[in-house]
Design a protein around this motif. Structure first.
Motif, PDB file in Angstrom:
ATOM      1  N   ARG A  11       1.251   4.008  -2.991  1.00  0.00           N
ATOM      2  CA  ARG A  11       0.970   5.434  -2.813  1.00  0.00           C
ATOM      3  C   ARG A  11       2.162   6.288  -3.250  1.00  0.00           C
ATOM      4  O   ARG A  11       1.992   7.332  -3.870  1.00  0.00           O
ATOM      5  CB  ARG A  11       0.654   5.720  -1.327  1.00  0.00           C
ATOM      6  N   THR A  65      -4.943  -0.718   9.281  1.00  0.00           N
ATOM      7  CA  THR A  65      -4.190   0.119   8.345  1.00  0.00           C
ATOM      8  C   THR A  65      -4.409  -0.363   6.907  1.00  0.00           C
ATOM      9  O   THR A  65      -4.659   0.427   5.993  1.00  0.00           O
ATOM     10  CB  THR A  65      -2.693   0.062   8.687  1.00  0.00           C
ATOM     11  N   SER A  66      -4.332  -1.679   6.731  1.00  0.00           N
ATOM     12  CA  SER A  66      -4.562  -2.223   5.394  1.00  0.00           C
ATOM     13  C   SER A  66      -5.994  -1.978   4.946  1.00  0.00           C
ATOM     14  O   SER A  66      -6.243  -1.558   3.815  1.00  0.00           O
ATOM     15  CB  SER A  66      -4.282  -3.726   5.379  1.00  0.00           C
ATOM     16  N   GLU A  99      -9.559   3.283   0.973  1.00  0.00           N
ATOM     17  CA  GLU A  99      -9.314   4.646   0.500  1.00  0.00           C
ATOM     18  C   GLU A  99      -8.939   4.628  -0.977  1.00  0.00           C
ATOM     19  O   GLU A  99      -9.447   5.403  -1.786  1.00  0.00           O
ATOM     20  CB  GLU A  99      -8.177   5.246   1.339  1.00  0.00           C
ATOM     21  N   LEU A 100      -8.076   3.643  -1.282  1.00  0.00           N
ATOM     22  CA  LEU A 100      -7.632   3.472  -2.669  1.00  0.00           C
ATOM     23  C   LEU A 100      -8.808   3.156  -3.579  1.00  0.00           C
ATOM     24  O   LEU A 100      -8.989   3.753  -4.644  1.00  0.00           O
ATOM     25  CB  LEU A 100      -6.619   2.316  -2.682  1.00  0.00           C
ATOM     26  N   PRO A 142      -3.335   3.670  11.276  1.00  0.00           N
ATOM     27  CA  PRO A 142      -3.471   3.812   9.823  1.00  0.00           C
ATOM     28  C   PRO A 142      -3.246   5.263   9.404  1.00  0.00           C
ATOM     29  O   PRO A 142      -3.517   6.157  10.157  1.00  0.00           O
ATOM     30  CB  PRO A 142      -4.925   3.416   9.566  1.00  0.00           C
ATOM     31  N   LEU A 149       0.835  -1.197   0.000  1.00  0.00           N
ATOM     32  CA  LEU A 149       0.000   0.000   0.000  1.00  0.00           C
ATOM     33  C   LEU A 149       0.875   1.255   0.000  1.00  0.00           C
ATOM     34  O   LEU A 149       0.654   2.181  -0.788  1.00  0.00           O
ATOM     35  CB  LEU A 149      -0.903  -0.020   1.242  1.00  0.00           C
ATOM     36  N   ASP A 178     -15.399   1.820   5.446  1.00  0.00           N
ATOM     37  CA  ASP A 178     -14.465   2.818   5.958  1.00  0.00           C
ATOM     38  C   ASP A 178     -14.929   3.359   7.306  1.00  0.00           C
ATOM     39  O   ASP A 178     -14.158   3.457   8.253  1.00  0.00           O
ATOM     40  CB  ASP A 178     -14.356   3.959   4.944  1.00  0.00           C
ATOM     41  N   THR A 222      -8.299   0.294   5.926  1.00  0.00           N
ATOM     42  CA  THR A 222      -8.634   1.677   5.585  1.00  0.00           C
ATOM     43  C   THR A 222      -7.825   2.155   4.384  1.00  0.00           C
ATOM     44  O   THR A 222      -8.334   2.871   3.530  1.00  0.00           O
ATOM     45  CB  THR A 222      -8.359   2.625   6.770  1.00  0.00           C
ATOM     46  N   GLY A 223      -6.567   1.718   4.317  1.00  0.00           N
ATOM     47  CA  GLY A 223      -5.716   2.150   3.211  1.00  0.00           C
ATOM     48  C   GLY A 223      -6.248   1.686   1.860  1.00  0.00           C
ATOM     49  O   GLY A 223      -6.336   2.471   0.915  1.00  0.00           O
ATOM     50  N   TYR A 224      -6.604   0.401   1.783  1.00  0.00           N
ATOM     51  CA  TYR A 224      -7.087  -0.118   0.486  1.00  0.00           C
ATOM     52  C   TYR A 224      -8.475   0.385   0.168  1.00  0.00           C
ATOM     53  O   TYR A 224      -8.817   0.619  -0.984  1.00  0.00           O
ATOM     54  CB  TYR A 224      -7.014  -1.647   0.469  1.00  0.00           C
TER      55      TYR A 224
END
Lengths: 131, 573
Positions: A23, B368-369, B375-376, A108, A19, B394, B371-373
């Motif tokens: 980014r 983290t993964s 978001e992506l 996060p 990730l 989310d 929310t991160g993905y």
């Protein structure tokens, strides 16, 4: 070889590693990856990136230890380091900054926050070549 | 005619004793050995007995008069003996025969007086412990020894008309043993003394002294002798004691189980102990035959009893020391246990700390993964519908993150580790910001969100924590307000304080829940019934933040009418 700034990303969690890398690549940086502390140190010595983004809780050597090790190396004097960790207590942040980190980001993270921090330290990347 | 007020105020006891003194003086002015003197003697005695009777009836309730009635009766016996003498002298012009019926009254009076003293002593209490009984035995033995050597034994060598006369003569010093023992016990009696108590001691003492002096001068004594003044004085003072109001309570209560080793008690014991040897020396110097067979056994007996008394003291001291040792050992053990438990607690606390922080880390990493993905995906997803679904993922991931943060924060509060990074904070701006960021939530729950913020002076605090506080209060209010209701956030400046009030028109808080509202993990019954989401940490954390800023948080609520949380925070100006 391109003249895009090289960033070393180290994290034992491959999902997060991908990730972060994604980014940064989207932001126009070149990224190399490491999955533990030792690999991170080796990669940094070998390719001398402009910036290292280190997870703290990594096997073999923690992010703190990697940071201390890298700071001892005079050839890596210009290296910027961001610690990126799910350890978010103030004591953790303080410890990271004292060990010589340039920034401490909590997991996060939001993508814009990550990119802004990197750009603060390195300046904006060259726009990626089309295609 | 009523007596003048000053005279009326003189208590009966003193009046009687003054009159008695005058009467005793008058007694000696009458012709010596005359009939008038004999009658006057009986009159003073009888008057005193009557006064004792009256005083007893005046000052004591019916159930408690026995001791004093015995005094009156015992003295009445003495008066009766005197009266018999007077009758013989007045009507028969001679002394009664020896022994006579008068002697029965004289000797019979003593046990009655002694019984009265015994009743008084029993009422005072403190006579039943082992030590008190041993002391009484020592005193009794000492008195017996003293009386025997100086007052009883000499009669053995005197010439009498017959053995019965000798026995009667010996009777008085024998009976005085009773009075002497009683007097000694009264002297040692527990508690503070009243005037009546002291008068009683004086009267008994006078009586004994008169008896003993009479014993020493028995051959030369005649009626009207100065010794009579002592007997008469005893009558009068005894009556004075009975007439004094303090006779209702002779001594102030003293509930000690063991008699105190007062100077008086010690001196009495010492006197008894030294009595035998002293008498031996005294008699030797006087050239009398030493009464070795009386003195040796009684002295030995007294010595033994005193030894017993001492052993009791030593045992009591040892007992006290033993229990002190036990208590000290127990205290030490308790302290050791306590410090051990304390160490364990510290260890457990550290473990908990590590546990919480590692759980937090382990939860945040997968989040983290997620929310991160997400978001992506949200950035890249063209379909409105799918973006909607992704926002739900989310939002819930962030809820989970909030929960983790709250738990971590609570764990730190538990360790007392809330340290603020203080800076000047503009509350007005902070309130506005909190309301703005809560507005979407309010709108989606159809709750009207109103803000009435005055400009308030800045305060010294940590912006992140204060924002967390406001967010907690506003979110709570929205959560507990049904659709169509209203949440009002008010900010006003007071005297060195900024007051934040967050009111809702929600379900309210029942009285019995209000006290536990700010406790960790407390969830109200309504929240549980209506399945309103929450961890029970929000208000606990809010209170901790307010208190860390030196402020106060309170709640006003009526069930079904809504709730207002009031926060007062000190401002810089």
């Amino acid at each position: 070889m391109t003249d895009r700034p090289l960033i070393l990303c180290a994290d034992d969690d491959e999902d997060i590693l991908s990730l972060v890398a994604l980014r940064l690549e989207r932001a126009g940086y070149e990224v190399m990856r490491a999955v533990d502390g030792e690999a991170a140190i080796a990669a940094a010595r070998e390719r001398r990136p402009a910036l290292a983004i280190l997870d703290v809780m990594m096997p073999k050597q923690t992010g703190y230890e990697v940071l201390v090790e890298l700071r001892k190396d005079p050839s890596l004097r210009d290296l910027k380091v961001i610690l990126l960790s799910a350890r978010v207590q103030e004591s953790d942040v303080e410890r990271g900054m004292e060990a010589g980190a340039d920034a401490y980001l909590a997991k996060p993270f939001k993508a814009p926050e990550l990119v802004a921090t990197v750009e603060d330290l390195l300046g904006p990347a060259e726009p990626s070549p089309p295609g | 005619m009523a007596p003048p007020a000053g005279l009326r105020a003189v208590p009966a006891a003193w009046t009687f004793m003054a009159a008695g003194a005058v009467a005793i003086g008058a007694y000696f002015l009458l012709p010596a050995h005359g009939d008038a003197q004999s009658v006057f003697y009986v009159v003073i005695g009888f008057g005193s007995v009557a006064a004792i009777y009256l005083g007893t009836r005046l000052h004591l309730p019916p159930g408690e008069r026995r001791a004093w009635y015995l005094f009156a009766l015992g003295l009445l016996c003495q008066v009766a003996g005197d009266a018999i003498f007077a009758v013989y002298e007045l009507h028969l012009n001679r002394e009664p025969p020896n022994p006579s019926v008068a002697d029965i009254f004289y000797l019979g009076g003593y046990p009655i007086l002694a019984a009265g003293i015994f009743l008084v002593l029993r009422r005072l209490g403190g006579q039943t412990s082992r030590a008190a009984i041993l002391d009484s035995i020592v005193i009794f033995a000492g008195v017996v020894l003293f009386q025997w050597v100086f007052f009883i034994e000499p009669y053995r060598h005197m010439a009498f008309g017959g053995e019965s006369q000798r026995l009667v003569a010996m009777g008085t010093p024998v009976m005085d043993v009773l009075l002497l023992v009683g007097l000694a016990q009264l002297l040692l009696g527990p508690g503070g003394r009243t005037i009546a108590y002291r008068l009683l001691l004086v009267s008994i003492g006078l009586w004994i002294v008169a008896d003993e002096l009479y014993g020493l001068h028995v051959s030369s004594y005649q009626g009207g002798d100065w010794i009579d003044a002592l007997w008469l004085g005893s009558y009068v003072v005894w009556a004075g004691a009975a007439l004094h109001p303090s006779m209702a309570r002779l001594a102030l209560p003293d509930r000690r189980r063991l008699p105190r080793l007062t100077t008086a008690r010690l001196s009495l014991l010492a006197t008894a102990f030294l009595l035998g040897p002293s008498i031996l020396v005294f008699e030797k110097v006087r050239g009398h035959a030493e009464q070795i067979y009386a003195i040796a056994p009684l002295s030995a007996f007294i010595g033994l009893v005193i030894l017993l008394r001492l052993s009791g003291l030593v045992r009591a001291v040892e007992r006290a020391r033993r229990s002190e040792r036990v208590a000290r050992r127990e205290a030490e053990q308790a302290q050791q246990l306590l410090s051990y438990q304390n160490e364990q607690l510290v260890e457990i606390d550290t473990l908990k700390d590590e546990f919480v922080s590692s759980v937090s880390h382990e939860l945040r990493t997968p989040l983290t993964s997620i929310t991160g993905y997400v978001e992506l995906l949200l950035e890249d997803e063209p379909s409105e519908e799918k973006r909607g679904y992704l926002s739900i993922v989310d939002r819930n991931a962030h809820r989970l993150l909030g929960l983790v943060a709250d738990l971590l924060f609570t764990a730190r509060l538990q360790e007392g580790r809330l340290e603020l990074e203080r800076a000047e904070v503009d509350l007005t701006e902070l309130v506005q910001h909190a309301v703005d960021s809560a507005r979407p939530r309010a709108e989606s729950s159809s709750v009207e969100l109103v803000v009435e913020a005055e400009n308030v002076p800045p305060l010294l605090g940590e912006q992140v924590r204060l924002a967390q506080l406001l967010d907690n209060l506003v979110s709570n209010a929205i959560k507990f307000t049904p659709a169509g209701g209203r949440v009002t956030v008010r900010l006003t400046a007071g005297d060195g304080l900024a007051r934040i009030e967050v009111s809702d028109t929600g379900i309210g808080i029942p009285d019995d829940e209000r006290e536990r509202l700010f406790q960790r993990f407390f969830r109200s019954q309504t929240a549980l019934e209506r399945q309103i989401q929450g961890t029970g940490l929000g208000l606990y954390i809010s209170k901790a933040i307010v208190e860390a800023h030196g402020g106060r948080i309170g709640v006003q609520s009526h069930e079904a009418e809504g709730t207002t949380f009031v926060v007062d925070l000190p401002t810089i100006r």
